[in-house]
Design a protein around this motif. Structure first.
Motif, PDB file in Angstrom:
ATOM      1  N   ALA A 163       0.838  -1.196   0.000  1.00 18.94           N
ATOM      2  CA  ALA A 163       0.000   0.000   0.000  1.00 18.94           C
ATOM      3  C   ALA A 163       0.876   1.250   0.000  1.00 18.94           C
ATOM      4  O   ALA A 163       1.951   1.271   0.599  1.00 18.94           O
ATOM      5  N   THR A 164       0.411   2.290  -0.675  1.00 22.90           N
ATOM      6  CA  THR A 164       1.161   3.553  -0.720  1.00 22.90           C
ATOM      7  C   THR A 164       0.417   4.684  -0.023  1.00 22.90           C
ATOM      8  O   THR A 164       0.978   5.750   0.164  1.00 22.90           O
ATOM      9  N   ASP A 165      -0.844   4.446   0.374  1.00 26.05           N
ATOM     10  CA  ASP A 165      -1.627   5.502   1.020  1.00 26.05           C
ATOM     11  C   ASP A 165      -1.638   5.396   2.541  1.00 26.05           C
ATOM     12  O   ASP A 165      -1.893   6.360   3.231  1.00 26.05           O
ATOM     13  N   LEU A 166      -1.353   4.191   3.086  1.00 26.65           N
ATOM     14  CA  LEU A 166      -1.326   3.975   4.530  1.00 26.65           C
ATOM     15  C   LEU A 166       0.003   3.359   4.936  1.00 26.65           C
ATOM     16  O   LEU A 166       0.629   2.632   4.167  1.00 26.65           O
ATOM     17  N   THR A 167       0.399   3.635   6.172  1.00 26.27           N
ATOM     18  CA  THR A 167       1.628   3.056   6.713  1.00 26.27           C
ATOM     19  C   THR A 167       1.407   2.735   8.185  1.00 26.27           C
ATOM     20  O   THR A 167       0.507   3.292   8.823  1.00 26.27           O
ATOM     21  N   ILE A 168       2.234   1.848   8.713  1.00 27.17           N
ATOM     22  CA  ILE A 168       2.192   1.526  10.140  1.00 27.17           C
ATOM     23  C   ILE A 168       3.530   1.914  10.745  1.00 27.17           C
ATOM     24  O   ILE A 168       4.578   1.420  10.323  1.00 27.17           O
ATOM     25  N   ASP A 169       3.477   2.808  11.714  1.00 25.98           N
ATOM     26  CA  ASP A 169       4.669   3.174  12.485  1.00 25.98           C
ATOM     27  C   ASP A 169       4.743   2.184  13.640  1.00 25.98           C
ATOM     28  O   ASP A 169       3.897   2.211  14.539  1.00 25.98           O
ATOM     29  N   ALA A 170       5.722   1.280  13.601  1.00 21.52           N
ATOM     30  CA  ALA A 170       5.808   0.198  14.577  1.00 21.52           C
ATOM     31  C   ALA A 170       7.096   0.285  15.386  1.00 21.52           C
ATOM     32  O   ALA A 170       8.175   0.445  14.814  1.00 21.52           O
ATOM     33  N   THR A 171       6.970   0.170  16.697  1.00 28.01           N
ATOM     34  CA  THR A 171       8.130   0.095  17.584  1.00 28.01           C
ATOM     35  C   THR A 171       7.897  -1.020  18.595  1.00 28.01           C
ATOM     36  O   THR A 171       6.757  -1.336  18.931  1.00 28.01           O
ATOM     37  N   VAL A 172       8.977  -1.611  19.060  1.00 28.23           N
ATOM     38  CA  VAL A 172       8.881  -2.604  20.127  1.00 28.23           C
ATOM     39  C   VAL A 172      10.014  -2.332  21.107  1.00 28.23           C
ATOM     40  O   VAL A 172      11.152  -2.091  20.715  1.00 28.23           O
ATOM     41  N   ASN A 173       9.677  -2.319  22.379  1.00 29.75           N
ATOM     42  CA  ASN A 173      10.643  -2.065  23.447  1.00 29.75           C
ATOM     43  C   ASN A 173      10.560  -3.169  24.483  1.00 29.75           C
ATOM     44  O   ASN A 173       9.640  -3.984  24.472  1.00 29.75           O
ATOM     45  N   GLN A 174      11.521  -3.145  25.382  1.00 29.75           N
ATOM     46  CA  GLN A 174      11.539  -4.095  26.479  1.00 29.75           C
ATOM     47  C   GLN A 174      11.670  -3.322  27.781  1.00 29.75           C
ATOM     48  O   GLN A 174      12.544  -2.453  27.888  1.00 29.75           O
ATOM     49  N   PRO A 175      10.826  -3.625  28.779  1.00 35.66           N
ATOM     50  CA  PRO A 175      11.036  -2.998  30.078  1.00 35.66           C
ATOM     51  C   PRO A 175      12.414  -3.376  30.611  1.00 35.66           C
ATOM     52  O   PRO A 175      12.868  -4.502  30.409  1.00 35.66           O
ATOM     53  N   THR A 176      13.077  -2.467  31.252  1.00 38.06           N
ATOM     54  CA  THR A 176      14.423  -2.703  31.767  1.00 38.06           C
ATOM     55  C   THR A 176      14.462  -3.957  32.625  1.00 38.06           C
ATOM     56  O   THR A 176      13.656  -4.117  33.536  1.00 38.06           O
ATOM     57  N   GLY A 177      15.379  -4.847  32.296  1.00 37.66           N
ATOM     58  CA  GLY A 177      15.585  -6.054  33.088  1.00 37.66           C
ATOM     59  C   GLY A 177      14.686  -7.217  32.717  1.00 37.66           C
ATOM     60  O   GLY A 177      14.750  -8.265  33.339  1.00 37.66           O
ATOM     61  N   PHE A 178      13.837  -7.073  31.709  1.00 34.98           N
ATOM     62  CA  PHE A 178      12.913  -8.141  31.343  1.00 34.98           C
ATOM     63  C   PHE A 178      13.046  -8.432  29.854  1.00 34.98           C
ATOM     64  O   PHE A 178      12.314  -7.912  29.041  1.00 34.98           O
ATOM     65  N   TYR A 179      14.010  -9.287  29.478  1.00 32.71           N
ATOM     66  CA  TYR A 179      14.283  -9.531  28.075  1.00 32.71           C
ATOM     67  C   TYR A 179      13.184 -10.329  27.390  1.00 32.71           C
ATOM     68  O   TYR A 179      13.118 -10.357  26.172  1.00 32.71           O
ATOM     69  N   ASP A 180      12.311 -10.987  28.125  1.00 28.76           N
ATOM     70  CA  ASP A 180      11.276 -11.796  27.507  1.00 28.76           C
ATOM     71  C   ASP A 180       9.908 -11.122  27.560  1.00 28.76           C
ATOM     72  O   ASP A 180       8.878 -11.770  27.494  1.00 28.76           O
ATOM     73  N   TYR A 181       9.903  -9.804  27.692  1.00 26.41           N
ATOM     74  CA  TYR A 181       8.682  -9.006  27.646  1.00 26.41           C
ATOM     75  C   TYR A 181       8.800  -8.052  26.461  1.00 26.41           C
ATOM     76  O   TYR A 181       9.813  -7.381  26.308  1.00 26.41           O
ATOM     77  N   ALA A 182       7.760  -7.978  25.628  1.00 24.23           N
ATOM     78  CA  ALA A 182       7.759  -7.064  24.492  1.00 24.23           C
ATOM     79  C   ALA A 182       6.605  -6.078  24.638  1.00 24.23           C
ATOM     80  O   ALA A 182       5.474  -6.474  24.866  1.00 24.23           O
ATOM     81  N   VAL A 183       6.925  -4.795  24.534  1.00 23.76           N
ATOM     82  CA  VAL A 183       5.918  -3.733  24.572  1.00 23.76           C
ATOM     83  C   VAL A 183       5.944  -3.062  23.209  1.00 23.76           C
ATOM     84  O   VAL A 183       6.920  -2.401  22.855  1.00 23.76           O
ATOM     85  N   ALA A 184       4.887  -3.265  22.419  1.00 26.14           N
ATOM     86  CA  ALA A 184       4.856  -2.766  21.049  1.00 26.14           C
ATOM     87  C   ALA A 184       3.806  -1.669  20.900  1.00 26.14           C
ATOM     88  O   ALA A 184       2.754  -1.716  21.516  1.00 26.14           O
ATOM     89  N   SER A 185       4.149  -0.704  20.056  1.00 25.88           N
ATOM     90  CA  SER A 185       3.225   0.364  19.701  1.00 25.88           C
ATOM     91  C   SER A 185       3.081   0.365  18.183  1.00 25.88           C
ATOM     92  O   SER A 185       4.073   0.400  17.463  1.00 25.88           O
ATOM     93  N   MET A 186       1.843   0.278  17.709  1.00 28.73           N
ATOM     94  CA  MET A 186       1.555   0.225  16.277  1.00 28.73           C
ATOM     95  C   MET A 186       0.556   1.324  15.947  1.00 28.73           C
ATOM     96  O   MET A 186      -0.537   1.351  16.504  1.00 28.73           O
ATOM     97  N   VAL A 187       0.944   2.231  15.050  1.00 26.94           N
ATOM     98  CA  VAL A 187       0.074   3.337  14.667  1.00 26.94           C
ATOM     99  C   VAL A 187      -0.177   3.259  13.163  1.00 26.94           C
ATOM    100  O   VAL A 187       0.750   3.434  12.365  1.00 26.94           O
ATOM    101  N   LEU A 188      -1.439   2.989  12.795  1.00 27.72           N
ATOM    102  CA  LEU A 188      -1.835   2.992  11.386  1.00 27.72           C
ATOM    103  C   LEU A 188      -2.239   4.411  11.030  1.00 27.72           C
ATOM    104  O   LEU A 188      -3.078   5.023  11.699  1.00 27.72           O
ATOM    105  N   GLN A 189      -1.601   4.951   9.980  1.00 25.00           N
ATOM    106  CA  GLN A 189      -1.861   6.346   9.613  1.00 25.00           C
ATOM    107  C   GLN A 189      -1.669   6.553   8.122  1.00 25.00           C
ATOM    108  O   GLN A 189      -0.999   5.752   7.465  1.00 25.00           O
ATOM    109  N   PRO A 190      -2.262   7.631   7.609  1.00 24.50           N
ATOM    110  CA  PRO A 190      -2.030   7.947   6.191  1.00 24.50           C
ATOM    111  C   PRO A 190      -0.562   8.306   5.960  1.00 24.50           C
ATOM    112  O   PRO A 190       0.107   8.825   6.847  1.00 24.50           O
ATOM    113  N   VAL A 191      -0.070   7.988   4.776  1.00 21.78           N
ATOM    114  CA  VAL A 191       1.294   8.377   4.402  1.00 21.78           C
ATOM    115  C   VAL A 191       1.313   9.889   4.256  1.00 21.78           C
ATOM    116  O   VAL A 191       0.426  10.459   3.626  1.00 21.78           O
ATOM    117  N   SER A 192       2.309  10.529   4.867  1.00 24.45           N
ATOM    118  CA  SER A 192       2.356  11.995   4.768  1.00 24.45           C
ATOM    119  C   SER A 192       3.359  12.462   3.740  1.00 24.45           C
ATOM    120  O   SER A 192       4.172  11.804   3.244  1.00 24.45           O
TER     121      SER A 192
END
Length: 182
Positions: free
Chosen positions: A153-182
């Motif tokens: 797709a060229t009209d929409l994109t997903i800004d995706a990040t994944v982080n880990q809380p300090t000291g917890f390598y087996d925990y994933a905290v992800a943020s996904m934002v679906l938005q129009p391409v600017s």
């Protein structure tokens, strides 16, 4: 009088086993899960993340920053003993967000969460996060928007990040934002 320890006999062991079974079957599944969770390690990440007491956990926030609702097309959680805490909504309204969580109690298991929403134009928004239960490697590989014909797709994109809380390598905290391409 001296104290002696007698070995347990088969009838005594059978009685203990039956008592334990009766006790467990008297609990409903949520109670049993809560009891097992309470009995497990009390260590949990000290962050705003909404995790279970699983060994490997994912929290994924999906934001729909478009002007149209999204319709759930498919969702899945994979990994040995994978469980949802909070599942995706059937429809995610325009401007709305949701927090999804899943876990497994198996420490060395990779846990993957995938949620596919169909956009108003028929495109497929794929939100994917993996928590590695064995290494310090979490990812959002597979996240993106594809056209109904399979192209990118060229009209929409997903800004995706994944982080880990300090000291917890087996925990994933992800943020996904679906938005129009600017």
């Amino acid at each position: 009088m001296p104290f002696t320890i007698r070995p347990l006999t088969r009838p005594a062991l059978a009685g203990i086993a039956i008592a334990a079974l009766v006790s467990l079957t008297a609990c409903s599944a949520p109670q049993l899960d809560a009891n097992l969770t309470a009995a497990s390690s009390s260590a949990s990440p000290s962050s705003a993340a909404q995790f279970s007491e699983g060994e490997v956990n994912i929290q994924m926030t999906i934001e729909n920053n478009t002007k149209s609702p999204l319709t759930l097309s498919w969702s899945g959680l994979s990994g040995d003993g994978a469980h949802w805490d909070s599942r995706p909504q059937a429809t995610l309204g325009a401007g709305a967000s949701e927090v999804l969580t899943g876990y497994t109690h198996f420490h060395l298991t990779d846990l993957a969460m995938q949620v596919n929403y169909e956009t108003a134009s028929g495109d497929l928004a794929q939100f994917h996060v993996t928590a590695n239960g064995n290494q310090n490697v979490n990812s959002t590989t597979g996240t993106g928007v594809t056209l109904d014909n399979g192209g990118t797709a060229t009209d929409l994109t997903i800004d995706a990040t994944v982080n880990q809380p300090t000291g917890f390598y087996d925990y994933a905290v992800a943020s996904m934002v679906l938005q129009p391409v600017s």
